[in-house]
Design an enzyme around this catalytic site. Sequence first.
Site, mmCIF file in Angstrom:
data_model
loop_
_atom_site.group_PDB
_atom_site.id
_atom_site.type_symbol
_atom_site.label_atom_id
_atom_site.label_comp_id
_atom_site.label_asym_id
_atom_site.label_seq_id
_atom_site.Cartn_x
_atom_site.Cartn_y
_atom_site.Cartn_z
ATOM 1 N N THR A 182 0.877 -1.189 0.000
ATOM 2 C CA THR A 182 0.000 0.000 0.000
ATOM 3 C C THR A 182 0.902 1.224 0.000
ATOM 4 O O THR A 182 2.033 1.167 0.462
ATOM 5 C CB THR A 182 -0.858 -0.035 1.293
ATOM 6 O OG1 THR A 182 -1.823 -1.062 1.164
ATOM 7 C CG2 THR A 182 -1.549 1.289 1.580
ATOM 8 N N ARG A 210 -14.817 -6.018 -0.811
ATOM 9 C CA ARG A 210 -14.063 -5.762 0.427
ATOM 10 C C ARG A 210 -13.425 -4.364 0.371
ATOM 11 O O ARG A 210 -12.791 -4.003 -0.605
ATOM 12 C CB ARG A 210 -12.973 -6.825 0.583
ATOM 13 C CG ARG A 210 -12.124 -6.689 1.865
ATOM 14 C CD ARG A 210 -10.837 -5.937 1.624
ATOM 15 N NE ARG A 210 -9.941 -5.992 2.779
ATOM 16 C CZ ARG A 210 -8.818 -5.289 2.882
ATOM 17 N NH1 ARG A 210 -8.455 -4.487 1.919
ATOM 18 N NH2 ARG A 210 -8.055 -5.386 3.948
ATOM 19 N N THR A 232 -0.413 1.792 7.023
ATOM 20 C CA THR A 232 -0.301 0.628 6.149
ATOM 21 C C THR A 232 -0.288 -0.604 7.040
ATOM 22 O O THR A 232 0.060 -0.526 8.214
ATOM 23 C CB THR A 232 0.965 0.691 5.277
ATOM 24 O OG1 THR A 232 1.116 -0.564 4.601
ATOM 25 C CG2 THR A 232 2.215 0.965 6.095
HETATM 26 N N1 GLY Z 1 -3.913 -1.602 4.402
HETATM 27 C C1 GLY Z 1 -4.444 -1.879 3.136
HETATM 28 C C2 GLY Z 1 -5.531 -2.858 3.177
HETATM 29 O O1 GLY Z 1 -5.534 -3.763 4.015
HETATM 30 O O2 GLY Z 1 -6.414 -2.750 2.368
#
Ligand code: GLY
Length: 299
Positions: A182, A210, A232
Amino acid sequence: MPPTRTMLVVHGGCGRRPAKIPEGRQEALERAVREGLRGRTALDMAERAARCLEDSPFFNAGTGSVLTLEGRVEMDAAVMTGDFRAGAVGGITGVRNPVSVARAVMEQTDHHLLVGGGATRFARCAGFGRYDPRTPERKKRWKELVAKLRAGGSPSEDRYWTRTRPWLERYLPREERGHHSTIGAVARDAKGRVAVATSTGGIWLKLPGRVGDSPILGGGTYACPDGAVSATGHGEGILRIGLAKVACDLMKTHPCQQALDRAIAFARRNGVEAGLIGVDAEGRPGEATCAEWMPTARA
Ligand code: GLY
């Protein structure tokens, strides 16, 4: 580090350190910082840096995003400024730079978060062209993973719809589980304004629909007059504990680095693997993680 007038920090995810860090990956982060510094306001700086990382296939955001169970890319992104303006998209498809769509949500709508088909339709109306962010490497990996899923010894697809995590833990090396790349950027400009941008493709083989922490204000992205934070790590965990908001609240009473250290200690106590970058209103930068590795760059 003493306060500075302008500050920009970027991250490229967190997780287990790969045995071999791909050549050019750190340079991509440095390039994003250089590009971000061309921005006039903190928001411009954070957005420019995030766009640069979205365009780099090293990261799981924009081009190079990981694929859902159905082989699509559904991306999440958010921007927020220290005066509580915000825009976000969840599960957006078919655009090159979700972070810029998030900014357009903030600047051109009455809303803060658009998701799925509505987010994509809004992007088209706002002038964002069609774009397929899937890279050949990601498509190849998706085929391999889905073949393993279908080859037996794995849950049936019906069961898979309800529980992905045990299957992913069985078949996907830790360093590949998506959230490890990310991207995020935090900035403070010469006028003392702060801003944050976060963007991600989510996690490999996630269920369609999701949405992780990145576009959720207070989850993976938050800014307030005291500072700005991008998170993140494992999205579901970060969401549960409202990590970016926890870190920003701590900046009311602590310098940035101390605030992030405390927020990460809170994440660790709650069993959440996460990393944070931040900048406070004085322009002091910070970064902290309870994962093995979180590549960052700053200037
Ligand atoms: N931290 C990014 C995700 O889990 O979508």
